[in-house]
Design a protein around this motif. Structure first.
Motif, short mmCIF file in Angstrom:
data_model
loop_
_atom_site.label_atom_id
_atom_site.label_comp_id
_atom_site.label_asym_id
_atom_site.label_seq_id
_atom_site.Cartn_x
_atom_site.Cartn_y
_atom_site.Cartn_z
N ILE A 122 0.37 5.45 15.64
CA ILE A 122 -0.25 6.29 16.67
C ILE A 122 -0.97 7.48 16.02
CG2 ILE A 122 0.21 7.84 18.61
CD1 ILE A 122 2.55 5.95 19.36
N ALA A 123 -0.30 8.11 15.06
CA ALA A 123 -0.90 9.26 14.37
C ALA A 123 -2.16 8.87 13.62
CB ALA A 123 0.13 9.87 13.41
N ALA A 124 -2.18 7.65 13.09
CA ALA A 124 -3.35 7.16 12.34
C ALA A 124 -4.45 6.65 13.27
CB ALA A 124 -2.92 6.06 11.38
N LYS A 125 -4.21 6.69 14.57
CA LYS A 125 -5.19 6.30 15.59
C LYS A 125 -5.59 4.82 15.48
CE LYS A 125 -7.00 10.97 16.13
NZ LYS A 125 -8.19 11.85 16.11
N ALA A 126 -4.59 3.96 15.42
CA ALA A 126 -4.85 2.52 15.45
C ALA A 126 -5.46 2.14 16.80
CB ALA A 126 -3.55 1.75 15.24
N ASP A 127 -6.33 1.13 16.79
CA ASP A 127 -6.93 0.67 18.04
C ASP A 127 -5.97 -0.24 18.80
OD1 ASP A 127 -9.66 1.76 17.65
OD2 ASP A 127 -9.65 0.41 15.93
N VAL A 128 -5.19 -1.02 18.04
CA VAL A 128 -4.24 -1.96 18.61
C VAL A 128 -2.94 -1.85 17.83
CG1 VAL A 128 -3.81 -4.36 19.28
CG2 VAL A 128 -6.17 -3.54 19.08
N ILE A 129 -1.82 -1.87 18.53
CA ILE A 129 -0.52 -1.88 17.85
C ILE A 129 0.26 -3.10 18.31
CG2 ILE A 129 1.67 -0.68 17.51
CD1 ILE A 129 0.24 1.95 17.93
N ILE A 159 -9.05 -1.98 14.55
CA ILE A 159 -7.97 -2.04 13.57
C ILE A 159 -6.64 -2.17 14.31
CG2 ILE A 159 -6.80 -0.87 11.68
CD1 ILE A 159 -9.40 0.74 11.24
N GLU A 160 -5.91 -3.24 13.99
CA GLU A 160 -4.58 -3.47 14.56
C GLU A 160 -3.53 -3.25 13.49
OE1 GLU A 160 -2.01 -6.73 17.17
OE2 GLU A 160 -4.04 -7.24 16.49
N VAL A 161 -2.43 -2.64 13.89
CA VAL A 161 -1.32 -2.39 12.96
C VAL A 161 -0.06 -3.06 13.51
CG1 VAL A 161 0.12 -0.67 11.84
CG2 VAL A 161 -2.30 -0.19 12.23
N GLU A 162 0.63 -3.77 12.64
CA GLU A 162 1.88 -4.44 13.00
C GLU A 162 3.04 -3.51 12.68
OE1 GLU A 162 3.98 -7.81 10.54
OE2 GLU A 162 2.42 -8.73 11.78
N ILE A 163 3.89 -3.26 13.67
CA ILE A 163 5.03 -2.35 13.44
C ILE A 163 6.33 -3.00 13.93
CG2 ILE A 163 3.53 -0.34 13.66
CD1 ILE A 163 6.07 -0.82 16.38
N GLU A 164 7.45 -2.51 13.37
CA GLU A 164 8.76 -3.02 13.77
C GLU A 164 9.74 -1.90 14.15
OE1 GLU A 164 10.19 -5.48 10.61
OE2 GLU A 164 8.89 -7.17 11.15
N THR A 165 9.42 -0.67 13.76
CA THR A 165 10.35 0.43 14.00
C THR A 165 9.64 1.58 14.72
OG1 THR A 165 9.86 1.60 11.94
CG2 THR A 165 11.54 -0.12 11.86
N ARG A 166 10.45 2.48 15.28
CA ARG A 166 9.87 3.63 15.97
C ARG A 166 9.11 4.52 14.99
NH1 ARG A 166 12.59 7.52 20.59
NH2 ARG A 166 10.97 9.13 20.56
N CYS A 208 0.82 -1.22 0.00
CA CYS A 208 0.00 0.00 0.00
C CYS A 208 0.85 1.26 0.00
CB CYS A 208 -0.91 -0.03 1.22
SG CYS A 208 -2.20 1.22 1.21
N GLY A 209 2.08 1.15 0.50
CA GLY A 209 2.97 2.31 0.49
C GLY A 209 3.26 2.89 1.84
N SER A 210 2.27 2.82 2.76
CA SER A 210 2.51 3.36 4.10
C SER A 210 1.38 2.93 5.03
CB SER A 210 2.58 4.89 4.08
OG SER A 210 1.31 5.45 3.82
N ILE A 211 1.64 3.06 6.32
CA ILE A 211 0.60 2.77 7.30
C ILE A 211 -0.55 3.75 7.15
CG2 ILE A 211 0.08 2.85 9.78
CD1 ILE A 211 2.89 1.69 10.29
N ALA A 212 -0.23 5.00 6.93
CA ALA A 212 -1.27 6.03 6.79
C ALA A 212 -2.21 5.71 5.64
CB ALA A 212 -0.63 7.40 6.59
N ASN A 213 -1.66 5.31 4.49
CA ASN A 213 -2.51 4.96 3.34
C ASN A 213 -3.39 3.76 3.65
OD1 ASN A 213 -1.49 7.01 1.75
ND2 ASN A 213 0.01 5.72 0.71
N ALA A 214 -2.79 2.74 4.26
CA ALA A 214 -3.56 1.54 4.58
C ALA A 214 -4.68 1.85 5.56
CB ALA A 214 -2.63 0.47 5.14
#
Length: 274
Positions: free
Chosen positions: A204-211, A190-197, A170-176
């Motif tokens: 966080i900026a996209a207001k995910a419910d779960v990270i 909505i949960e987002v999987e992350i690996e980096t700061r 998709c290109g970015s978390i924000a787009n997805a």
């Protein structure tokens, strides 16, 4: 487990194993009756008493099952789990399917209870994943709960989880996140999987419910948790084994999900003796 769904699964499993008939039992026995006992051959946590009852009821209404151990209760070697009385032919015909399933489920319950004990943190829930054998997910996830764990998603329709490949394509978390917000209702988390700061800050900026902190060290998990607003649920996953699980104690996350609980667990040794 709902009885209807359990009976449907058991019918499929029996059909696979029995085919057009049990050549061995049908050749040897007619109307003889017998008593059998299901016995634990090693210590662990038992799971799936209703499976024994429902399974044998499908094969013969003449079979009476008395279960002596409840789901989630500990077993010692030699404990009698259940007594079965009725036509010996049907008792033996159903033996393998029923034993395979309760061994498998008790193995998952045992592994889950062990993980909860090793972590030793009442503020963090041990969870399963979708890494289950197709056809067994309902049973596997029930076994995790019997062992003191919690369930993650049951399926792809149970919640949104934006993973690394979604983000890459998709290109970015924000787009997805923007696309997901337009597509799903307000009741869907909505949960987002992350690996980096950087990804964490995007989520966080996209207001995910779960990270989910994926494949992160215990130190990184603690760092990321401290940076995450308290209203966002956090999860650690990836690379967490029984050997390093205790290192995540007091890390601050809400959940730790463990794929090995269902995809590579060892079955508990349980037998049926006539």
């Amino acid at each position: 487990m709902h009885d209807f769904q359990l009976r449907t699964l058991l019918s499929q499993f029996f059909q696979e194993d029995i085919g057009f008939g049990d050549l061995s039992a049908e050749a040897i026995f007619a109307n003889e009756h017998a008593t059998g006992t299901i016995i634990a051959k090693q210590p662990g946590i038992f799971c799936a008493s209703s499976l024994i009852t429902q399974g044998y009821q499908l094969l013969s209404e003449q079979i009476n099952v008395t279960t002596l151990v409840n789901d989630g209760e500990p077993l010692k070697k030699g404990d009698v789990i259940a007594k079965i009385e009725g036509p010996v032919r049907e008792i033996l015909t159903g033996e393998r399917v029923i034993l395979n399933l309760i061994q498998h489920m008790s193995g998952i319950a045992t592994a889950t209870a062990h993980a909860v004990q090793v972590l030793d943190d009442p503020n963090i829930r041990i969870c399963d994943t979708r890494k289950t054998t197709p056809g067994l997910r309902m049973l596997d996830k029930y076994a995790v709960k019997s062992g003191g764990g919690s369930n993650h998603r049951f399926g792809l329709d149970d919640g949104v989880m934006i993973k690394d490949n979604h983000i890459a394509a998709c290109g970015s978390i924000a787009n997805a996140m923007a696309r997901v917000r337009k597509a799903v209702g307000h009741m869907v988390k909505i949960e987002v999987e992350i690996e980096t700061r950087q990804q964490l800050e995007e989520a966080i900026a996209a207001k995910a419910d779960v990270i989910m902190f994926d494949n992160c060290s215990p130190e990184t998990v603690r760092e990321f948790r401290a940076l995450t607003p308290a209203n966002i649920i956090t999860e650690a996953s990836g690379g967490i084994t029984l050997e390093n699980l205790a290192e995540f104690r007091h890390s601050g996350v809400d959940m730790i999900s463990l794929g090995y609980l269902t995809h590579s667990v060892k079955a508990l040794d349980i037998s049926l003796d006539i």
